[in-house]
Structures are given as C-alpha cells and as structure tokens.
Design a protein around this motif. Structure first.
Motif, PDB file in Angstrom:
ATOM      1  N   ILE A   1      43.594 144.465   7.327  1.00 26.16           N
ATOM      2  CA  ILE A   1      44.871 144.515   8.039  1.00 26.16           C
ATOM      3  C   ILE A   1      45.568 145.813   7.650  1.00 26.16           C
ATOM      4  O   ILE A   1      45.622 146.157   6.468  1.00 26.16           O
ATOM      5  CB  ILE A   1      45.766 143.314   7.643  1.00 26.16           C
ATOM      6  CG1 ILE A   1      45.087 142.002   8.029  1.00 26.16           C
ATOM      7  CG2 ILE A   1      47.143 143.427   8.300  1.00 26.16           C
ATOM      8  CD1 ILE A   1      45.729 140.778   7.395  1.00 26.16           C
ATOM      9  N   ALA A   2      46.064 146.528   8.634  1.00 24.65           N
ATOM     10  CA  ALA A   2      46.856 147.730   8.353  1.00 24.65           C
ATOM     11  C   ALA A   2      48.240 147.552   8.949  1.00 24.65           C
ATOM     12  O   ALA A   2      48.379 147.184  10.120  1.00 24.65           O
ATOM     13  CB  ALA A   2      46.184 148.964   8.932  1.00 24.65           C
ATOM     14  N   HIS A   3      49.240 147.772   8.133  1.00 22.07           N
ATOM     15  CA  HIS A   3      50.626 147.647   8.595  1.00 22.07           C
ATOM     16  C   HIS A   3      51.075 149.002   9.130  1.00 22.07           C
ATOM     17  O   HIS A   3      51.537 149.857   8.384  1.00 22.07           O
ATOM     18  CB  HIS A   3      51.515 147.149   7.458  1.00 22.07           C
ATOM     19  CG  HIS A   3      51.121 145.788   6.971  1.00 22.07           C
ATOM     20  ND1 HIS A   3      51.449 144.638   7.654  1.00 22.07           N
ATOM     21  CD2 HIS A   3      50.379 145.398   5.906  1.00 22.07           C
ATOM     22  CE1 HIS A   3      50.941 143.582   7.025  1.00 22.07           C
ATOM     23  NE2 HIS A   3      50.285 144.011   5.957  1.00 22.07           N
ATOM     24  N   GLU A   4      50.876 149.133  10.425  1.00 16.78           N
ATOM     25  CA  GLU A   4      51.149 150.406  11.098  1.00 16.78           C
ATOM     26  C   GLU A   4      52.611 150.819  10.930  1.00 16.78           C
ATOM     27  O   GLU A   4      52.928 152.012  10.878  1.00 16.78           O
ATOM     28  CB  GLU A   4      50.796 150.223  12.575  1.00 16.78           C
ATOM     29  CG  GLU A   4      50.790 151.478  13.401  1.00 16.78           C
ATOM     30  CD  GLU A   4      50.717 151.127  14.873  1.00 16.78           C
ATOM     31  OE1 GLU A   4      49.706 150.519  15.274  1.00 16.78           O
ATOM     32  OE2 GLU A   4      51.664 151.453  15.602  1.00 16.78           O
ATOM     33  N   ASP A   5      53.492 149.817  10.842  1.00 17.78           N
ATOM     34  CA  ASP A   5      54.927 150.119  10.708  1.00 17.78           C
ATOM     35  C   ASP A   5      55.252 150.743   9.348  1.00 17.78           C
ATOM     36  O   ASP A   5      56.309 151.343   9.177  1.00 17.78           O
ATOM     37  CB  ASP A   5      55.763 148.849  10.927  1.00 17.78           C
ATOM     38  CG  ASP A   5      55.374 147.710  10.005  1.00 17.78           C
ATOM     39  OD1 ASP A   5      54.182 147.606   9.641  1.00 17.78           O
ATOM     40  OD2 ASP A   5      56.260 146.933   9.626  1.00 17.78           O
ATOM     41  N   GLN A   6      54.331 150.591   8.372  1.00 20.15           N
ATOM     42  CA  GLN A   6      54.551 151.199   7.054  1.00 20.15           C
ATOM     43  C   GLN A   6      53.781 152.506   6.888  1.00 20.15           C
ATOM     44  O   GLN A   6      54.000 153.254   5.934  1.00 20.15           O
ATOM     45  CB  GLN A   6      54.080 150.229   5.952  1.00 20.15           C
ATOM     46  CG  GLN A   6      54.923 148.963   5.850  1.00 20.15           C
ATOM     47  CD  GLN A   6      54.272 147.929   4.939  1.00 20.15           C
ATOM     48  OE1 GLN A   6      53.503 148.279   4.045  1.00 20.15           O
ATOM     49  NE2 GLN A   6      54.568 146.666   5.176  1.00 20.15           N
ATOM     50  N   CYS A   7      52.865 152.774   7.815  1.00 17.55           N
ATOM     51  CA  CYS A   7      51.978 153.930   7.687  1.00 17.55           C
ATOM     52  C   CYS A   7      52.757 155.230   7.663  1.00 17.55           C
ATOM     53  O   CYS A   7      53.688 155.431   8.441  1.00 17.55           O
ATOM     54  CB  CYS A   7      50.995 153.918   8.854  1.00 17.55           C
ATOM     55  SG  CYS A   7      49.919 155.359   8.922  1.00 17.55           S
ATOM     56  N   ALA A   8      52.341 156.118   6.755  1.00 20.76           N
ATOM     57  CA  ALA A   8      52.979 157.431   6.637  1.00 20.76           C
ATOM     58  C   ALA A   8      52.132 158.526   7.290  1.00 20.76           C
ATOM     59  O   ALA A   8      52.487 159.698   7.244  1.00 20.76           O
ATOM     60  CB  ALA A   8      53.217 157.766   5.165  1.00 20.76           C
ATOM     61  N   GLY A   9      50.989 158.131   7.856  1.00 15.36           N
ATOM     62  CA  GLY A   9      50.178 159.091   8.608  1.00 15.36           C
ATOM     63  C   GLY A   9      49.417 160.097   7.765  1.00 15.36           C
ATOM     64  O   GLY A   9      49.040 161.151   8.258  1.00 15.36           O
ATOM     65  N   SER A  10      49.156 159.761   6.515  1.00 17.99           N
ATOM     66  CA  SER A  10      48.478 160.722   5.626  1.00 17.99           C
ATOM     67  C   SER A  10      47.009 160.918   5.976  1.00 17.99           C
ATOM     68  O   SER A  10      46.421 161.953   5.666  1.00 17.99           O
ATOM     69  CB  SER A  10      48.585 160.247   4.179  1.00 17.99           C
ATOM     70  OG  SER A  10      47.734 159.130   3.985  1.00 17.99           O
TER      71      SER A  10
END
Ligand code: SF4
Length: 75
Positions: free
Chosen positions: A9-18
């Motif tokens: 699961i990836a929480h896209e809303d928390q992603c910083a785009g690194s």
C-alpha cells in the motif's frame, strides 16, 4: 498460503515524490505524470519482498506499507 502473500500500500497523499521507492523496487512502484507514487503491483511475488522492504526503508515520509497474508505489518 497463496503465492501472492504480500500486500503493498502506498499513501499517495503522503508521498513527497522523491522516487526512491521505484528505484528500489521498479517492478512494484512507478510514478504518476506528476511524480507521485503509483503501486504497479499490489500483490508482488515473495521474491520482490526485499526490494519492497528497501523501498519502504528509503521512503523519506513512510508512505509505504507492506503487509503479510494475515494483514500484519512487515514494515
Ligand atoms: S519513496 Fe516515498 S516519497 Fe519517494 S516517491 Fe516513493 S512513496 Fe513517494
């Protein structure tokens, strides 16, 4: 026990785009056109587990969860 015992699961809303996750596990993580995490394979093979755990470890914002077949957190 099924072959697809891992859930990612990836929480896209928390992603910083690194981009660290897709570098560590390119078969499992990609990016949207805006650079946010996209899970390409929610139930990767067990052989992907070490790459997926590395992706979790390199994520600077802990946006990635890895669960086992029972829903217990692996990372
Ligand atoms: S490592 Fe974390 S912050 Fe970086 S792209 Fe992946 S989910 Fe987003």
């Amino acid at each position: 026990v099924s072959e697809t015992a891992i859930t990612v699961i990836a929480h896209e809303d928390q992603c910083a785009g690194s981009g660290g996750c897709r570098k560590a596990a390119p078969l499992v993580f990609g990016a949207s056109p805006d650079g946010w995490v996209v899970v390409l394979d929610r139930h990767p093979q067990q052989s992907q587990l070490s790459d997926v755990l590395e992706a979790h470890d390199v994520c600077p914002v802990t946006a990635i969860e890895v669960l086992d077949a029972e829903g217990e957190s692996l990372a």
